[in-house]
Design a protein around this motif. Structure first.
Motif, short mmCIF file in Angstrom:
data_model
loop_
_atom_site.label_atom_id
_atom_site.label_comp_id
_atom_site.label_asym_id
_atom_site.label_seq_id
_atom_site.Cartn_x
_atom_site.Cartn_y
_atom_site.Cartn_z
N LEU A 260 0.85 -1.18 0.00
CA LEU A 260 0.00 0.00 0.00
C LEU A 260 0.89 1.24 0.00
O LEU A 260 2.01 1.22 0.52
N PRO A 261 0.41 2.35 -0.54
CA PRO A 261 1.27 3.52 -0.66
C PRO A 261 1.53 4.26 0.64
O PRO A 261 2.47 5.04 0.71
N ASP A 262 0.71 4.06 1.64
CA ASP A 262 0.86 4.84 2.88
C ASP A 262 2.19 4.53 3.55
O ASP A 262 2.53 3.37 3.79
N ARG A 263 2.92 5.56 3.91
CA ARG A 263 4.26 5.37 4.50
C ARG A 263 4.20 4.80 5.90
O ARG A 263 5.19 4.32 6.42
N ASP A 264 3.04 4.89 6.59
CA ASP A 264 2.95 4.41 7.97
C ASP A 264 2.32 3.03 8.07
O ASP A 264 1.90 2.61 9.15
N VAL A 265 2.22 2.32 6.95
CA VAL A 265 1.61 1.00 6.98
C VAL A 265 2.34 0.08 7.95
O VAL A 265 1.73 -0.61 8.78
N ASN A 266 3.65 0.06 7.88
CA ASN A 266 4.42 -0.84 8.73
C ASN A 266 4.31 -0.45 10.20
O ASN A 266 4.32 -1.31 11.08
N ILE A 267 4.19 0.85 10.48
CA ILE A 267 3.97 1.30 11.86
C ILE A 267 2.63 0.77 12.35
O ILE A 267 2.50 0.30 13.48
N ALA A 268 1.60 0.86 11.51
CA ALA A 268 0.28 0.36 11.90
C ALA A 268 0.32 -1.13 12.17
O ALA A 268 -0.27 -1.63 13.13
N ILE A 269 1.04 -1.87 11.33
CA ILE A 269 1.16 -3.31 11.53
C ILE A 269 1.85 -3.60 12.85
O ILE A 269 1.41 -4.44 13.64
N ALA A 270 2.95 -2.89 13.12
CA ALA A 270 3.69 -3.12 14.36
C ALA A 270 2.85 -2.75 15.58
O ALA A 270 2.86 -3.45 16.59
N HIS A 271 2.11 -1.63 15.49
CA HIS A 271 1.26 -1.23 16.61
C HIS A 271 0.22 -2.30 16.92
O HIS A 271 -0.12 -2.54 18.08
N SER A 272 -0.30 -2.93 15.89
CA SER A 272 -1.34 -3.93 16.12
C SER A 272 -0.79 -5.15 16.87
O SER A 272 -1.54 -5.90 17.48
N LYS A 273 0.53 -5.34 16.84
CA LYS A 273 1.13 -6.48 17.52
C LYS A 273 1.59 -6.15 18.94
O LYS A 273 1.99 -7.05 19.68
N ILE A 274 1.54 -4.86 19.31
CA ILE A 274 2.03 -4.46 20.63
C ILE A 274 1.21 -5.11 21.74
O ILE A 274 1.74 -5.51 22.77
N SER A 275 -0.10 -5.22 21.55
CA SER A 275 -0.93 -5.85 22.59
C SER A 275 -0.50 -7.29 22.83
O SER A 275 -0.43 -7.75 23.97
N ASP A 276 -0.18 -8.01 21.75
CA ASP A 276 0.27 -9.39 21.90
C ASP A 276 1.62 -9.43 22.62
O ASP A 276 1.85 -10.29 23.48
N LEU A 277 2.52 -8.50 22.30
CA LEU A 277 3.82 -8.46 22.95
C LEU A 277 3.69 -8.05 24.42
O LEU A 277 4.47 -8.49 25.27
N THR A 278 2.70 -7.21 24.73
CA THR A 278 2.45 -6.83 26.12
C THR A 278 1.98 -8.04 26.92
O THR A 278 2.40 -8.26 28.06
N ARG A 279 1.11 -8.83 26.32
CA ARG A 279 0.68 -10.08 26.96
C ARG A 279 1.89 -10.99 27.21
O ARG A 279 2.02 -11.61 28.26
N PHE A 280 2.75 -11.07 26.21
CA PHE A 280 3.94 -11.89 26.34
C PHE A 280 4.78 -11.41 27.53
O PHE A 280 5.26 -12.22 28.33
N ALA A 281 5.00 -10.10 27.64
CA ALA A 281 5.85 -9.55 28.71
C ALA A 281 5.29 -9.89 30.09
O ALA A 281 6.03 -10.29 31.00
N ARG A 282 3.98 -9.73 30.24
CA ARG A 282 3.36 -10.03 31.54
C ARG A 282 3.44 -11.53 31.86
O ARG A 282 3.73 -11.92 32.98
N THR A 283 3.15 -12.35 30.87
CA THR A 283 3.16 -13.80 31.09
C THR A 283 4.57 -14.31 31.34
O THR A 283 4.79 -15.18 32.19
N LEU A 284 5.54 -13.77 30.63
CA LEU A 284 6.94 -14.16 30.84
C LEU A 284 7.34 -13.90 32.29
O LEU A 284 7.94 -14.77 32.94
N GLN A 285 7.00 -12.72 32.80
CA GLN A 285 7.38 -12.43 34.17
C GLN A 285 6.66 -13.35 35.15
O GLN A 285 7.25 -13.80 36.14
N ARG A 286 5.41 -13.64 34.89
CA ARG A 286 4.66 -14.54 35.77
C ARG A 286 5.30 -15.93 35.78
O ARG A 286 5.46 -16.55 36.84
N LEU A 287 5.69 -16.41 34.61
CA LEU A 287 6.34 -17.72 34.54
C LEU A 287 7.66 -17.71 35.32
O LEU A 287 8.01 -18.68 36.00
#
Length: 585
Positions: A260-287
């Motif tokens: 897609l032509p929008d220059r922030d497409v990859n930023i949008a994709i990365a932002h959408s994965k932050i919630s999953d990475l936040t879950r990972f961070a919390r679960t990692l510490q709990r483990l």
């Protein structure tokens, strides 16, 4: 002569050489009296502003004026609370008291105690107040000694103060209680829906008619929100097209760049994965905590405690802020000017998890997450090209700057970074990225060490210059282009025209890449592609391999996790998990 530098609303720590003497400043009319309240803790009677002008101030009058204002506002606020005034009046009074100095411990604690009283009615204000109190403790507030503070002793309402003290302490303890939830990864459909929603929002055509609450949940990949809105969203042709395109191109944990032509497409994709990475961070510490191991969180708290004040600068230029912070971090941690052999080991030693995640295309370098009471995580993008080892070193140092210096300057607890960020229209973001880039460069290769290695700067683009660049690259572990720009910067004299980052020409960059490919660097192997950690069941996302996968397996074998729970945490089927167990012994 060295004078402290101060600005309105900032605490002063650190020094810089003035451009002229005090006598010259006075004779030129640049030294002027300052009578307004000033929150800078000036150590002398001279402070220089951002534009270089000197301000004549009195340390005693500044501190006295500030403390008198805090005392006056706190008395008004306590009286309003004691009289049972309306909530809005009480909130405004305590917010006004802390605004004089947001890290002053007495107003921070009393405000948190009052917020705890209204916890059920005003949960968002309560979270904000407790978060501010937590940040005050991070920069040196010692609650156990607070009752001995002269400001506390001078305030009336002894019983009320004691009651607020206890409420604030209880709320802070609850706030810091470990998150015990083991959160599974966000599935492919949820991630695709979040990405499609983020991209669709950028389009003026076909807007999404959703409430703010629902939209926020969609952008974090909330499964219930996706299920509840899926049929409605699929009526939007643009959203439906994007969703199918993303879903078809991303098996679990992988995202292919969308054309897609929008220059922030990859930023949008990365932002959408932050919630999953936040879950990972919390679960990692709990483990990690399941075995009573809180070393990583303890190490992180020690790290930020040792580096209190690094984020407090007097300098307006972001690149110079980054260099001063790098100098201070090295000094506080007793690091000399030698190269840091492994940035990954440095980060892990100080409580930061470092892993690889599929964030987006190569345009994204890394991300960092630092949620409350969870040791931070740094995620390097799973690149398909580029000098991974050197990029990893720079990216880790870049994210450490955000974690140290930008936590208090924004409400977000995550950062997604491109080290070539050049959007000067987004001033705050541009300044943060410029500061982090400078910090990374000067932390990895201090100015004095570079100039000792290369005493004189050769003519740009000459064979001698390329040879010097390769020397800096190999010695400090930088990419060739970063080494070239940093080498130039280290010989720049400070002045109005110095921007802090010299950009090299495309032709020179091409020559540098060619020279670097012909001269491989063997050192810094610990900061390579992290292939040793790429261990786990087939289908597990990259970030959940290695350390995380081993923790899940150990607790599954110990009976702390059922097999199906372990499979869910790794985002795989039970059969795939059992196959991995069998193959790994």
């Amino acid at each position: 002569m060295i004078w402290p530098i101060g600005v309105h609303g900032e605490i002063v720590i650190g020094y810089e050489d003035p451009k002229s003497s005090l006598e010259s400043a006075i004779s030129e009319g640049k030294a002027i009296p300052l009578n307004a309240p000033f929150s800078a803790a000036a150590k002398e009677e001279l402070v220089r502003s951002f534009d270089g002008d000197y301000l004549m101030v009195s340390k005693e009058s500044i501190i006295r004026s500030r403390n008198e204002e805090v005392d006056r506002r706190l008395r008004t606020a306590l009286q309003a609370f004691a009289d049972g005034s309306e909530f809005e009046k009480i909130q405004e009074a305590f917010d006004g008291a802390i605004l004089v100095d947001i890290y002053e411990q007495v107003p921070a604690l009393l405000r948190a105690g009052v917020a705890a009283t209204y916890r059920k009615q005003e949960p968002s204000w309560h979270r904000e107040c407790i978060d501010d109190l937590n940040k005050a403790t991070e920069v040196g507030c010692r609650l156990e000694n607070l009752r001995d503070h002269y400001m506390w002793k001078n305030l009336p309402h002894e019983e009320l103060k004691e009651s607020l003290f206890r409420r604030a302490r209880r709320s802070l303890d609850d706030f810091l209680a470990p998150n015990t939830e083991l959160e599974p990864p966000i599935g492919t459909d949820e991630q695709a829906a979040a990405i499609a929603t983020a991209l669709c929002r950028q389009s003026v055509r076909d807007p999404l008619n959703l409430s703010h609450t629902v939209l926020t949940k969609l952008l974090t990949g909330d499964p219930e929100a996706v299920r509840a809105t899926r049929s409605e969203l699929m009526q939007n042709a643009r959203w439906n097209e994007l969703f199918k395109k993303v879903a078809d191109s991303m098996p679990h944990g992988k995202v292919t760049a969308i054309d897609l032509p929008d220059r922030d497409v990859n930023i949008a994709i990365a932002h959408s994965k932050i919630s999953d990475l936040t879950r990972f961070a919390r679960t990692l510490q709990r483990l990690e905590q399941l075995e009573g191991n809180a070393r990583r969180l303890d190490s992180w708290r020690w790290f930020i405690h040792e580096l209190q004040g690094v984020h407090q600068w007097r300098e307006s230029r972001p690149w110079r802020q980054g260099e001063l912070a790098a100098i201070e971090v090295r000094r506080q941690l007793s690091l000399n000017g030698d190269p840091i052999q492994s940035m990954r080991s440095f980060a892990q030693k100080n409580g930061m998890f470092v892993g690889v995640a599929s964030l987006a295309a190569d345009a994204i370098d890394a991300a960092a997450i630092c949620t409350r009471n969870v040791a931070p995580c740094v995620f390097l993008n799973d690149r398909k090209s580029g000098p991974k080892r050197m990029l990893s070193r720079f990216s880790i140092a870049h994210e450490i700057c955000h974690l140290l210096m930008d936590r208090r300057h924004r409400h977000s607890d995550s950062w997604i970074c491109r080290t070539d960020f050049v959007d000067t229209d987004r001033t705050l973001m541009y300044e943060m990225e410029s500061r982090a880039n400078a910090f990374a460069a000067y932390f990895l290769a201090p100015r004095e060490s570079v100039r000792k290695l290369v005493p004189d700067l050769p003519q740009l683009a000459s064979p001698e210059f390329i040879s010097a660049v390769l020397k800096v690259r190999a010695h400090f572990g930088l990419t060739a282009i970063t080494a070239a720009e940093h080498l130039i910067n280290c010989f720049q004299e400070e002045g109005a025209g110095h921007t802090g980052r010299e950009k090299t020409s495309p032709q020179l960059r091409s020559e540098l890449r060619k020279a670097a490919s012909q001269n491989p660097v063997e050192e810094f192997s610990q900061d390579d592609d992290f292939d040793a950690d790429n261990v786990g069941p087939t289908g597990t996302s990259r970030v959940r391999r290695g350390h995380f996968a081993y923790l899940v397996r150990d607790w599954n074998n110990a009976g702390m996790l059922a097999t199906h729970e372990a499979a869910v945490l790794l985002g795989v089927q039970v059969g795939e998990l059992e196959d991995w167990y069998a193959s790994s012994g």
